[in-house]
Motif scaffolding. Structure first.
Motif, mmCIF file in Angstrom:
data_model
loop_
_atom_site.group_PDB
_atom_site.id
_atom_site.type_symbol
_atom_site.label_atom_id
_atom_site.label_comp_id
_atom_site.label_asym_id
_atom_site.label_seq_id
_atom_site.Cartn_x
_atom_site.Cartn_y
_atom_site.Cartn_z
ATOM 1 N N GLY A 35 -0.254 -21.840 -49.943
ATOM 2 C CA GLY A 35 0.543 -22.994 -50.320
ATOM 3 C C GLY A 35 0.092 -24.250 -49.618
ATOM 4 O O GLY A 35 -1.039 -24.338 -49.113
ATOM 5 N N ALA A 36 0.975 -25.225 -49.535
ATOM 6 C CA ALA A 36 0.621 -26.529 -48.984
ATOM 7 C C ALA A 36 0.236 -26.442 -47.508
ATOM 8 O O ALA A 36 -0.719 -27.098 -47.067
ATOM 9 C CB ALA A 36 1.795 -27.498 -49.171
ATOM 10 N N SER A 270 -6.743 -22.733 -50.295
ATOM 11 C CA SER A 270 -6.506 -21.427 -49.665
ATOM 12 C C SER A 270 -7.155 -20.297 -50.445
ATOM 13 O O SER A 270 -7.758 -19.389 -49.854
ATOM 14 C CB SER A 270 -4.997 -21.175 -49.541
ATOM 15 O OG SER A 270 -4.392 -22.134 -48.713
ATOM 16 N N TRP A 271 -7.054 -20.312 -51.778
ATOM 17 C CA TRP A 271 -7.685 -19.246 -52.578
ATOM 18 C C TRP A 271 -9.195 -19.206 -52.339
ATOM 19 O O TRP A 271 -9.779 -18.134 -52.177
ATOM 20 C CB TRP A 271 -7.405 -19.475 -54.064
ATOM 21 C CG TRP A 271 -5.965 -19.384 -54.435
ATOM 22 C CD1 TRP A 271 -5.021 -18.552 -53.883
ATOM 23 C CD2 TRP A 271 -5.275 -20.157 -55.425
ATOM 24 N NE1 TRP A 271 -3.806 -18.756 -54.466
ATOM 25 C CE2 TRP A 271 -3.921 -19.734 -55.420
ATOM 26 C CE3 TRP A 271 -5.665 -21.151 -56.317
ATOM 27 C CZ2 TRP A 271 -2.966 -20.292 -56.273
ATOM 28 C CZ3 TRP A 271 -4.720 -21.708 -57.176
ATOM 29 C CH2 TRP A 271 -3.388 -21.281 -57.149
ATOM 30 N N LEU A 272 -9.808 -20.372 -52.310
ATOM 31 C CA LEU A 272 -11.249 -20.424 -52.049
ATOM 32 C C LEU A 272 -11.574 -19.909 -50.655
ATOM 33 O O LEU A 272 -12.575 -19.218 -50.447
ATOM 34 C CB LEU A 272 -11.757 -21.856 -52.219
ATOM 35 C CG LEU A 272 -11.919 -22.346 -53.661
ATOM 36 C CD1 LEU A 272 -12.121 -23.853 -53.685
ATOM 37 C CD2 LEU A 272 -13.089 -21.641 -54.340
ATOM 38 N N TYR A 344 -5.104 -8.653 -48.878
ATOM 39 C CA TYR A 344 -4.238 -9.824 -48.782
ATOM 40 C C TYR A 344 -2.851 -9.678 -49.406
ATOM 41 O O TYR A 344 -1.962 -10.482 -49.110
ATOM 42 C CB TYR A 344 -4.927 -11.021 -49.459
ATOM 43 C CG TYR A 344 -6.187 -11.495 -48.791
ATOM 44 C CD1 TYR A 344 -6.253 -11.708 -47.422
ATOM 45 C CD2 TYR A 344 -7.337 -11.751 -49.547
ATOM 46 C CE1 TYR A 344 -7.411 -12.158 -46.819
ATOM 47 C CE2 TYR A 344 -8.502 -12.201 -48.954
ATOM 48 C CZ TYR A 344 -8.540 -12.400 -47.580
ATOM 49 O OH TYR A 344 -9.688 -12.844 -46.990
ATOM 50 N N HIS A 345 -2.641 -8.707 -50.280
ATOM 51 C CA HIS A 345 -1.428 -8.680 -51.092
ATOM 52 C C HIS A 345 -0.240 -8.127 -50.314
ATOM 53 O O HIS A 345 0.241 -7.003 -50.552
ATOM 54 C CB HIS A 345 -1.687 -7.843 -52.363
ATOM 55 C CG HIS A 345 -0.596 -7.956 -53.383
ATOM 56 N ND1 HIS A 345 -0.316 -6.938 -54.283
ATOM 57 C CD2 HIS A 345 0.296 -8.941 -53.668
ATOM 58 C CE1 HIS A 345 0.679 -7.290 -55.052
ATOM 59 N NE2 HIS A 345 1.064 -8.508 -54.703
ATOM 60 N N TYR A 346 0.273 -8.944 -49.383
ATOM 61 C CA TYR A 346 1.418 -8.564 -48.559
ATOM 62 C C TYR A 346 2.270 -9.814 -48.323
ATOM 63 O O TYR A 346 1.778 -10.945 -48.415
ATOM 64 C CB TYR A 346 0.968 -7.994 -47.209
ATOM 65 C CG TYR A 346 -0.035 -6.869 -47.330
ATOM 66 C CD1 TYR A 346 0.374 -5.567 -47.575
ATOM 67 C CD2 TYR A 346 -1.393 -7.129 -47.219
ATOM 68 C CE1 TYR A 346 -0.550 -4.537 -47.703
ATOM 69 C CE2 TYR A 346 -2.326 -6.116 -47.343
ATOM 70 C CZ TYR A 346 -1.906 -4.814 -47.585
ATOM 71 O OH TYR A 346 -2.829 -3.818 -47.716
ATOM 72 N N HIS A 352 0.036 -13.522 -58.251
ATOM 73 C CA HIS A 352 -0.679 -14.695 -58.776
ATOM 74 C C HIS A 352 -1.778 -15.138 -57.814
ATOM 75 O O HIS A 352 -2.895 -15.472 -58.239
ATOM 76 C CB HIS A 352 0.315 -15.834 -58.997
ATOM 77 C CG HIS A 352 -0.328 -17.115 -59.430
ATOM 78 N ND1 HIS A 352 -0.916 -17.287 -60.666
ATOM 79 C CD2 HIS A 352 -0.486 -18.308 -58.780
ATOM 80 C CE1 HIS A 352 -1.389 -18.514 -60.767
ATOM 81 N NE2 HIS A 352 -1.148 -19.144 -59.636
ATOM 82 N N ASP A 353 -1.469 -15.112 -56.514
ATOM 83 C CA ASP A 353 -2.485 -15.454 -55.509
ATOM 84 C C ASP A 353 -3.649 -14.466 -55.552
ATOM 85 O O ASP A 353 -4.808 -14.849 -55.372
ATOM 86 C CB ASP A 353 -1.872 -15.470 -54.105
ATOM 87 C CG ASP A 353 -0.851 -16.584 -53.923
ATOM 88 O OD1 ASP A 353 -1.018 -17.643 -54.553
ATOM 89 O OD2 ASP A 353 0.105 -16.386 -53.147
ATOM 90 N N VAL A 354 -3.338 -13.191 -55.786
ATOM 91 C CA VAL A 354 -4.398 -12.177 -55.904
ATOM 92 C C VAL A 354 -5.336 -12.542 -57.048
ATOM 93 O O VAL A 354 -6.566 -12.552 -56.890
ATOM 94 C CB VAL A 354 -3.793 -10.770 -56.140
ATOM 95 C CG1 VAL A 354 -4.893 -9.770 -56.504
ATOM 96 C CG2 VAL A 354 -3.052 -10.296 -54.899
#
Length: 519
Positions: A35-36, A270-272, A344-346, A352-354
């Motif tokens: 996020g931000a 963050s995704w990158l 990361y999925h926790y 969506h972030d995944v």
């Protein structure tokens, strides 16, 4: 010295660094998601990292290590020690001024890096906290260059672990304290970065003392003038100038991409970054480890005018790149969702972030062979004290990357940025390879066609297994069963690796073929 054993040692220590680095990113993702505030932290952390690559392990190391190796080979340890003292003195004072300016000018620096951040002021605060990190890490790069020249590879390779442990320990421990006092908890992670820089430098000092190379930094005006007048310092600066331009080009590309990502949407930076951390795993294990071992060896071969050894070292490195990096690249392309989900999925990191991180990871995966190959091919120029050719290629790559951004980003958003970097890395590696071939620095040894065919067939088997496992299992749906998901991932990766190496052995490829002794 057995080069494969040495490279394996460096790789194992680098593995420890990357595992702790992934643990660091896992905790950030769990506590804050994408996020931000994570965008602000990642952008702020990129600023000292970018400058570290300019002053430290990038341009400085590329110029310093070959000159240091040449001085030791031709003039002996006493002259080399004086060179180390002079270079350390000049570097120390340059870094002191740079850190002071950076802290004062942090708002301008953040605006140049990522003006679209939703938490711009938070990024400024964290930049000021972390900016001195560049000073410590650039001195760590100096120490690492000396230790690698003296064939003490283990200590520098283990050093980054301390940064990750510091960030994890301080960030995890102080985040609740910051929250209780009304500050953002993520600020604690920035404090951990600063402390990590201090610990990394402190870790290397005893090893420098043991080999008699602990730098004596001049603190008086007279000592600084004497260091500045040392001819070795001016040689390093002359070599560093084009290397600085080359690294600056790469960092300018990073700056532009971060700026673009900050304007795409919240979470893109963050995704990158999360995808980049995963991609760095094979890049560091293979490319960085081999590059660290090869540069001093290539410099020694160059100093001894041994062209056959020079070409042989490059051939050995490139074969290992194909053997180990190609299956990793295929795994990133056909098996990205399980990797991202398990790591990361926790907590606050959503499905969506995944998906968004998977898209970025696949873009990076396209260029993994290039990213690793550059780490092997570029030292082929640096060891000959030719930093200009890689710079010219880097400028072309920068222009090409931004042109591809214009093409890809409107349709693929942040994944287009990753894809542009990947394709640019492939082009970079191809140009470096052609350059080494044209000047005769590298002559491929016999047997490449058969070797490549066997690796390709084994990779096809590996890709088939991982592709099936990636589709057959609901990796995101297993979020409530983390240990089952971790076990499945371990079984899939272990099975794919076993299949890959068993196929190579069945086709007659033996580990002994990669044993090589250094000087």
């Amino acid at each position: 010295m057995n080069l494969l054993r040495t490279a394996s040692t460096v790789s194992l220590l680098t593995l420890a660094s990357r595992i702790t680095g992934l643990a660091r990113e896992l905790l950030i993702a769990t506590m804050f998601g994408a996020g931000a505030w994570t965008d602000a932290f990642q952008a702020a952390f990129r600023i000292p990292n970018m400058l570290r690559r300019l002053f430290g392990e990038g341009a400085f190391s590329q110029a310093f290590v070959p000159i240091l190796a040449e001085a030791r080979a031709r003039e002996g340890d006493e002259v080399t020690h004086r060179l180390i003292d002079a270079v350390a003195t000049v570097l120390f004072w340059v870094l002191l001024v740079t850190c002071a300016v950076g802290i004062v000018a942090a708002p301008i620096v953040v605006w140049l890096m990522a003006s679209g951040l939703a938490q711009f002021e938070g990024a400024v605060v964290m930049t000021r906290i972390m900016f001195p990190y560049i000073g410590f890490m650039s001195l760590v790069a100096l120490a690492s260059g000396v230790l690698n020249t003296w064939r003490r590879f283990a200590v520098p390779a283990a050093t980054p672990v301390l940064l990750n442990l510091s960030v994890i320990g301080v960030g995890w421990g102080l985040a609740p304290v910051f929250a209780r006092h009304g500050s953002e908890p993520i600020y604690a992670w920035a404090v951990g970065v600063l402390l990590g820089g201090v610990l990394q430098l402190a870790w290397q000092l005893p090893s420098l003392r043991r080999i008699g190379c602990l730098p004596r930094i001049g603190l008086t005006p007279g000592a600084v003038r004497a260091a500045w007048s040392h001819p070795g310092v001016h040689r390093v600066l002359r070599q560093m100038a084009p290397a600085l331009l080359g690294v600056s080009v790469a960092q300018l590309s990073l700056l532009i991409n971060t700026q673009i990502a900050s304007h795409i949407r919240v979470g893109a930076v963050s995704w990158l970054t999360y995808a980049d951390r995963l991609m760095e795993f094979p890049t560091a294990l293979l490319g960085v480890a081999l590059g660290v071992v090869l540069l001093p060896q290539l410099s020694s071969a160059q100093a001894n005018d041994d062209a056959a050894a020079y070409s042989g070292l490059l051939d050995w490195g490139l074969r290992l790149v194909l053997l180990l990096a190609l299956p990793c690249a295929i795994a990133l392309l056909v098996f990205p969702r399980p990797l991202v989900a398990v790591l990361y999925h926790y907590g606050h990191f959503s499905a969506h972030d995944v998906q968004q991180t998977v898209l970025a990871l696949m873009g990076y995966g396209v260029g993994l062979m290039g990213l690793v190959g550059v780490k092997i091919l570029a030292p082929g120029f640096y060891a000959r004290q030719d930093t200009r050719t890689p710079v010219k290629i880097a400028v072309v790559v920068l222009v090409l990357t931004q042109l591809m951004n214009l093409l890809f980003v409107p349709f693929l958003e942040h994944a287009g940025l990753a894809l542009s970097i990947g394709l640019g890395a492939l082009f970079n590696a191809a140009c470096l390879f052609v350059g080494l071939r044209k000047r005769g620095s590298y002559v491929p040894a016999p047997g490449w066609l058969g070797f490549a065919a066997r690796v390709a067939l084994a990779c096809a088997l590996l890709g088939g297994l991982l592709g099936w496992a990636g589709q057959a299992i609901d990796w995101v749906g297993l979020q409530a069963h983390p240990w089952q998901r971790i076990g499945l991932l371990a079984a899939c990766l272990a099975g794919a690796a076993a299949l890959y190496f068993a196929a190579l052995l069945a086709m007659g490829l033996k580990p002994a073929q990669f044993m090589r002794r250094g000087h």
